[in-house]
Design an enzyme around this catalytic site. Structure first.
Site, PDB file in Angstrom:
ATOM      1  N   SER A 104       0.981  -1.151   0.074  1.00 49.62           N
ATOM      2  CA  SER A 104      -0.128   0.041  -0.043  1.00 49.62           C
ATOM      3  C   SER A 104       0.798   1.393  -0.010  1.00 49.62           C
ATOM      4  CB  SER A 104      -0.756  -0.025   1.329  1.00 49.62           C
ATOM      5  OG  SER A 104      -0.012   0.083   2.247  1.00 49.62           O
ATOM      6  N   CYS A 136       2.500  -6.995   1.580  1.00 47.04           N
ATOM      7  CA  CYS A 136       1.464  -6.215   2.660  1.00 47.04           C
ATOM      8  C   CYS A 136       0.827  -7.206   3.165  1.00 47.04           C
ATOM      9  CB  CYS A 136       0.722  -5.356   1.751  1.00 47.04           C
ATOM     10  SG  CYS A 136      -0.837  -4.660   2.595  1.00 47.04           S
TER      11      CYS A 136
HETATM   12  N1  DGL Z   1       2.216  -2.541   4.970  1.00 48.15           N
HETATM   13  C1  DGL Z   1       0.963  -2.920   4.947  1.00 48.15           C
HETATM   14  C2  DGL Z   1       0.846  -4.381   5.568  1.00 48.15           C
HETATM   15  O1  DGL Z   1       1.648  -5.073   5.820  1.00 48.15           O
HETATM   16  C3  DGL Z   1      -0.273  -2.021   4.900  1.00 48.15           C
HETATM   17  C4  DGL Z   1      -0.321  -1.042   5.939  1.00 48.15           C
HETATM   18  C5  DGL Z   1      -1.747  -0.244   5.605  1.00 48.15           C
HETATM   19  O2  DGL Z   1      -1.787   0.532   4.399  1.00 48.15           O
HETATM   20  O3  DGL Z   1      -2.727   0.008   6.452  1.00 48.15           O
HETATM   21  O4  DGL Z   1      -0.356  -4.410   6.389  1.00 48.15           O
END
Ligand code: DGL
Length: 269
Positions: free
Chosen positions: A10, A72
């Site tokens: 994201s 993510c």
């Molecule tokens: N870096 C992401 C994760 O591992 C997303 C964080 C987000 O956009 O809320 O969940």
């Protein structure tokens, strides 16, 4: 031409996985997409995160990657199987690797997981941890204030320390010996998280283990790049490219080639 590994998130969080892939597999070319225009994904409904993930995959697939890495946790929790059913190349998520690393690290079987609201709501870590070791006690906590701090490059300020300290309070009351950083953004805050949790709690980031899984899959398919020139990686982001560049160059310790992407009408794959 060398086929790249496509990595997405994201925002800047997936760069924690990129750094580890660059370290373990220096000859592999990476293409990275950070959807900084629509970050954070954590508070969004699962259906929306799945739609965004499909759109990024559709974008990256034009570069003919040999593998897709959903770096993510929020997207892995809700969209991994969906994406696997849509493409003919291997798709790797970050939840199994992180859970495996925590399972081998914990001695007491008391494991904490911090992540976005979406990841915690999905129960994905509990499921994998319990599957690996049914007696594991899992304490999950959503930390919605962390991702915006990271996206602003605000890693070491007093404000960040205070947010981390107050957010982690409920976990400090549990006797965990291992804490999974269940969001790829959180390793940017690992010094602060470590100082709040104390030295008896081991922090686990999925990055190393995910890079190892990528290496194993490519090795088994005879798709590892072992020689040739060092690759030039390519980065794309949909939002503030100055901030993305600053954070990425600082984290990766090198200049990056960055293409800002303006989303057209979102297409659904
Ligand atoms: N870096 C992401 C994760 O591992 C997303 C964080 C987000 O956009 O809320 O969940």
């Amino acid at each position: 031409m060398q086929q790249p590994i496509a990595i997405l998130d994201s925002g800047v969080g997936g760069l924690t996985v990129v750094k580890e892939v660059m370290r373990q597999l220096p000859r592999e070319k990476i293409i990275y997409f950070g959807d900084t225009a629509r970050t954070p994904y954590g508070p969004r409904p699962a259906e929306e995160v799945t739609r965004f993930t499909r759109q990024i995959v559709e974008y990256l697939i034009q570069y003919r990657p040999k593998m897709i890495v959903i770096a993510c946790n929020t997207a892995t929790a809700v969209a991994l199987e969906d994406i696997r059913s849509r493409v003919a190349i291997p798709v790797v998520g970050v939840i199994h690797p992180g859970a495996r690393a925590a399972n081998s690290r914990t001695q007491t079987g008391f494991v904490g997981v911090i992540g976005t609201e979406g990841t915690v709501r999905s129960g994905a870590y509990e499921q994998v941890l319990k599957h690996l070791s049914p007696s594991t006690q899992v304490y999950s906590l959503a930390c919605p204030r962390f991702v915006p701090l990271v996206e602003q490059g605000n890693f070491r300020s007093k404000e960040t320390y205070d947010v981390v300290e107050s957010s982690l309070q409920p976990l400090k009351e549990r006797a965990i010996d291992t804490l999974i950083l269940g969001c790829t953004h959180y390793p940017f805050l690992s010094e602060t998280i470590a100082s709040v949790m104390g030295k008896d709690v081991a922090l686990i980031s999925s990055a190393d283990e995910t890079a190892r899984e990528i290496s194993t899959i490519l090795h088994d398919r005879n798709r590892l790049t072992r020689d040739g020139e060092l690759p030039v990686h390519q980065f794309f982001c949909s939002g503030d490219h100055r901030m993305f560049r600053m954070i990425a160059q600082d984290w990766l310790g090198e200049q990056i080639e960055l293409t800002p992407v303006v989303w057209q009408v979102p297409k659904i794959v």
